[in-house]
Design a protein around this motif. Structure first.
Motif, PDB file in Angstrom:
ATOM      1  N   THR A  19      11.790 -90.393  17.849  1.00 38.78           N
ATOM      2  CA  THR A  19      11.405 -89.493  18.967  1.00 38.78           C
ATOM      3  C   THR A  19      10.415 -90.519  19.526  1.00 38.78           C
ATOM      4  N   THR A  20      10.577 -90.803  20.712  1.00 36.94           N
ATOM      5  CA  THR A  20       9.503 -91.462  21.649  1.00 36.94           C
ATOM      6  C   THR A  20       8.610 -90.782  22.346  1.00 36.94           C
ATOM      7  N   SER A  21       7.451 -91.353  22.802  1.00 33.58           N
ATOM      8  CA  SER A  21       6.445 -90.668  23.376  1.00 33.58           C
ATOM      9  C   SER A  21       6.729 -90.099  24.621  1.00 33.58           C
ATOM     10  N   ASP A  22       7.834 -90.725  25.168  1.00 30.03           N
ATOM     11  CA  ASP A  22       8.625 -90.208  26.612  1.00 30.03           C
ATOM     12  C   ASP A  22       9.184 -89.029  26.408  1.00 30.03           C
ATOM     13  N   GLY A  23       9.317 -88.483  25.127  1.00 31.49           N
ATOM     14  CA  GLY A  23       9.949 -87.083  25.025  1.00 31.49           C
ATOM     15  C   GLY A  23      11.460 -87.324  24.708  1.00 31.49           C
ATOM     16  N   GLU A  24      11.814 -88.375  24.572  1.00 38.57           N
ATOM     17  CA  GLU A  24      13.361 -88.517  24.075  1.00 38.57           C
ATOM     18  C   GLU A  24      13.638 -88.419  22.612  1.00 38.57           C
ATOM     19  N   ILE A  25      14.598 -87.573  22.223  1.00 39.32           N
ATOM     20  CA  ILE A  25      14.605 -87.380  20.636  1.00 39.32           C
ATOM     21  C   ILE A  25      16.190 -87.869  20.336  1.00 39.32           C
ATOM     22  N   MET A  26      16.054 -88.775  19.348  1.00 38.41           N
ATOM     23  CA  MET A  26      17.428 -89.113  18.900  1.00 38.41           C
ATOM     24  C   MET A  26      17.503 -88.554  17.594  1.00 38.41           C
ATOM     25  N   ALA A  27      18.305 -87.350  17.571  1.00 33.97           N
ATOM     26  CA  ALA A  27      18.280 -86.407  16.526  1.00 33.97           C
ATOM     27  C   ALA A  27      19.380 -87.139  15.466  1.00 33.97           C
ATOM     28  N   GLY A  28      18.986 -86.765  14.067  1.00 34.28           N
ATOM     29  CA  GLY A  28      19.970 -87.188  13.059  1.00 34.28           C
ATOM     30  C   GLY A  28      20.532 -86.198  12.401  1.00 34.28           C
ATOM     31  N   ARG A  29      20.913 -84.769  12.765  1.00 36.32           N
ATOM     32  CA  ARG A  29      21.537 -83.658  12.292  1.00 36.32           C
ATOM     33  C   ARG A  29      23.060 -84.099  12.086  1.00 36.32           C
ATOM     34  N   GLU A  30      23.637 -84.664  13.024  1.00 40.96           N
ATOM     35  CA  GLU A  30      24.996 -84.801  12.695  1.00 40.96           C
ATOM     36  C   GLU A  30      24.939 -85.906  11.442  1.00 40.96           C
ATOM     37  N   LEU A  31      24.203 -86.906  11.458  1.00 41.14           N
ATOM     38  CA  LEU A  31      24.214 -87.886  10.518  1.00 41.14           C
ATOM     39  C   LEU A  31      24.146 -87.204   9.256  1.00 41.14           C
ATOM     40  N   ASN A  32      22.981 -86.331   8.842  1.00 37.49           N
ATOM     41  CA  ASN A  32      22.452 -85.580   7.892  1.00 37.49           C
ATOM     42  C   ASN A  32      23.592 -84.797   7.265  1.00 37.49           C
ATOM     43  N   ARG A  33      24.338 -83.916   8.318  1.00 40.11           N
ATOM     44  CA  ARG A  33      25.381 -83.279   7.673  1.00 40.11           C
ATOM     45  C   ARG A  33      26.615 -84.074   7.212  1.00 40.11           C
ATOM     46  N   ILE A  34      27.018 -85.200   7.917  1.00 38.94           N
ATOM     47  CA  ILE A  34      27.893 -85.959   7.196  1.00 38.94           C
ATOM     48  C   ILE A  34      27.616 -86.478   5.906  1.00 38.94           C
ATOM     49  N   ARG A  35      26.233 -86.837   5.791  1.00 35.45           N
ATOM     50  CA  ARG A  35      25.786 -87.292   4.407  1.00 35.45           C
ATOM     51  C   ARG A  35      25.829 -86.186   3.280  1.00 35.45           C
ATOM     52  N   VAL A  36      25.518 -84.962   3.762  1.00 33.53           N
ATOM     53  CA  VAL A  36      25.841 -83.796   2.778  1.00 33.53           C
ATOM     54  C   VAL A  36      27.087 -83.733   2.225  1.00 33.53           C
ATOM     55  N   ARG A  37      28.149 -83.826   3.390  1.00 29.27           N
ATOM     56  CA  ARG A  37      29.493 -83.573   3.008  1.00 29.27           C
ATOM     57  C   ARG A  37      29.948 -84.635   2.004  1.00 29.27           C
ATOM     58  N   GLU A  38      29.725 -85.923   2.429  1.00 32.66           N
ATOM     59  CA  GLU A  38      30.023 -87.226   1.618  1.00 32.66           C
ATOM     60  C   GLU A  38      29.608 -87.157   0.327  1.00 32.66           C
ATOM     61  N   ARG A  39      28.270 -86.645   0.270  1.00 24.90           N
ATOM     62  CA  ARG A  39      27.547 -86.453  -1.220  1.00 24.90           C
ATOM     63  C   ARG A  39      28.527 -85.414  -2.014  1.00 24.90           C
ATOM     64  N   GLY A  40      28.807 -84.277  -1.506  1.00 24.19           N
ATOM     65  CA  GLY A  40      29.626 -83.461  -1.878  1.00 24.19           C
ATOM     66  C   GLY A  40      31.126 -83.931  -2.487  1.00 24.19           C
ATOM     67  N   LEU A  41      31.675 -84.692  -1.432  1.00 26.71           N
ATOM     68  CA  LEU A  41      33.068 -85.258  -1.977  1.00 26.71           C
ATOM     69  C   LEU A  41      32.835 -86.419  -2.956  1.00 26.71           C
ATOM     70  N   ARG A  42      31.969 -87.077  -3.157  1.00 25.13           N
ATOM     71  CA  ARG A  42      31.757 -87.920  -4.100  1.00 25.13           C
ATOM     72  C   ARG A  42      31.604 -87.381  -5.232  1.00 25.13           C
ATOM     73  N   ALA A  43      30.611 -86.208  -5.527  1.00 23.07           N
ATOM     74  CA  ALA A  43      30.445 -85.537  -6.547  1.00 23.07           C
ATOM     75  C   ALA A  43      31.662 -85.030  -7.205  1.00 23.07           C
ATOM     76  N   LYS A  44      32.556 -84.341  -6.433  1.00 25.18           N
ATOM     77  CA  LYS A  44      33.641 -83.820  -6.879  1.00 25.18           C
ATOM     78  C   LYS A  44      35.009 -84.978  -7.377  1.00 25.18           C
TER      79      LYS A  44
END
Length: 412
Positions: free
Chosen positions: A203-228
């Motif tokens: 997040t920059t001081s100009d107010g621009e937010i580069m969110a990682g929600r999509e990346l975190n969702r993918i990581r959770v899904r990948e982690r679950g798949l690896r466990a299976k």
């Protein structure tokens, strides 16, 4: 500054077989050299060369240059191991992890990378081909693919060694390039503060937010798949695990490159420097609940900071690292510090003046203010040249090759 350009080789089956045989021979020789060096306690390049050079050439059929690179690769691997032991990166002295690393010789993977100099490898950049030395003789017209930017960089700035490596059945060459730097902007008009986080990657001081929600969702899904797949433990499950093992890493690396490129371009366009948090040792300082540990450990904040630093250095943009303490609790308007100011993960509300803002943007403004104050006091830019590792010589991009960083393993 030295950068590495990676290009993908497109060898024919005959060429690929020759390359594979070469890597196998070089790494078998490196493992033997490692065992010899460990037994005799000799880890200096020239001293070790006197003892093993002739055997390496005759036993594995390596050329003079290849034999020398094998010996030096082994010495560099031990220099790096010694530095890691000294720095405590492999545990405390006497611990099980420390002893496993120190009490047995280094073993090189059969697919470990091999360094090539200009006597062993020649580039035909306009034709997009290379000529490579192998144990089966010189292999010519090995095609490679690269983007127009990579081709231009190779044509103008390639200098030094290149590393041949195999990964997941694909062949790559990592070429060293000496890229000129832009003059450092010693009079920035201000700083662009960047707050790094897990939910919002930057997040920059100009107010621009580069969110990682999509990346975190993918990581959770990948982690679950690896466990299976690990639980299933069938041959097909193991094949799928091997195929997917680097997918998440490549995705995160690509996102970090894009964020770093955008941040540096914005700072360069506006004539500002970049302010970052000094997050060294944050994993040791922060205590987390068990469900949060995997997410926190998989967050490549150091990689993002390194990408920003080297891209900024290339563009001549100054970078200042500041102490991150209390940046999330401090009001960017009045300076009041209170734990209660952080209402939630997303919002900040000052208990003193009533100022309300996005929590990460408020933090980035505090980072910007601290960097500007440090710069006015004479703090230098903290985007220096990439550090040389132990055993590196002048003019080399680093002391060890990717075989030591990714493919060398210790026998356990």
């Amino acid at each position: 500054m030295k950068l590495v350009v990676q290009v993908k080789l497109l060898p024919t089956p005959v060429q690929a077989a020759a390359l594979e045989a070469t890597l196998r021979a070089c790494n078998e020789a490196a493992t033997w050299v490692s065992e010899t060096a460990f037994e005799r306690g000799e880890f200096k390049n020239f001293a070790l060369r006197k003892q093993v050079y002739s055997e390496v050439k005759s036993r594995w059929g390596l050329g003079a240059q290849a034999a020398q690179h094998v010996i030096k690769k082994t010495c560099d691997a031990y220099a790096t191991l010694k530095a890691n032991l000294k720095a405590g990166n492999l545990g405390r002295s006497g611990s099980r992890r420390y002893r496993r690393a120190a009490e047995k010789p280094i073993v090189f993977s059969p697919q470990g990378a091999q360094p090539y100099d200009d006597r062993m490898l020649s580039w035909q950049i306009p034709d997009r081909t290379v000529s490579v030395w192998t144990v089966a003789g010189r292999v010519k017209n090995v095609a490679f693919t690269a983007s127009p930017e990579q081709l231009a960089t190779l044509a103008l700035y390639r200098k030094g060694e290149s590393d041949l490596l195999q990964r997941d059945g694909m062949w790559f060459l990592n070429a060293t390039c000496e890229v000129p730097e832009a003059p450092l902007n010693t009079d920035p008009v201000g700083f662009l503060g960047v707050d790094l986080g897990i939910v919002n990657i930057a997040t920059t001081s100009d107010g621009e937010i580069m969110a990682g929600r999509e990346l975190n969702r993918i990581r959770v899904r990948e982690r679950g798949l690896r466990a299976k797949l690990q639980k299933k433990n069938t041959p097909s499950a193991k094949r799928r695990l091997k195929k997917r093992r680097r997918k998440e890493t490549r995705r995160a690396r690509d996102i970090n490159h894009k964020i770093a490129k955008h941040v540096v371009a914005e700072a360069e366009r506006t004539g500002r420097g970049i302010a970052l948090e000094d997050l060294t040792g944050i994993r040791e300082r922060v205590r987390l609940r068990k469900p949060q540990r995997a997410i926190h450990s998989s967050w490549a904040f150091h990689q993002l900071g390194a990408f920003i630093a080297y891209k900024a250095r290339k563009a001549g943009v100054p970078v200042v690292h500041v102490d991150p303490a209390y940046t999330s609790r401090t009001c960017a308007e009045c300076g009041h510090i209170d734990r209660a100011n952080r209402v939630s993960q997303a919002w900040f509300a000052c208990r003193n003046c009533g100022f309300v803002d996005h929590a990460d943007r408020n933090g980035s403004r505090n980072i910007r203010a601290r960097a500007w104050e440090l710069w006015r006091r004479g703090a230098p830019s903290t985007a220096p040249a990439p550090p040389q590792k132990p055993g590196s010589g002048a003019g080399r991009k680093r002391s060890i090759t990717p075989s030591d960083a990714r493919c060398a393993s210790r026998s356990l």
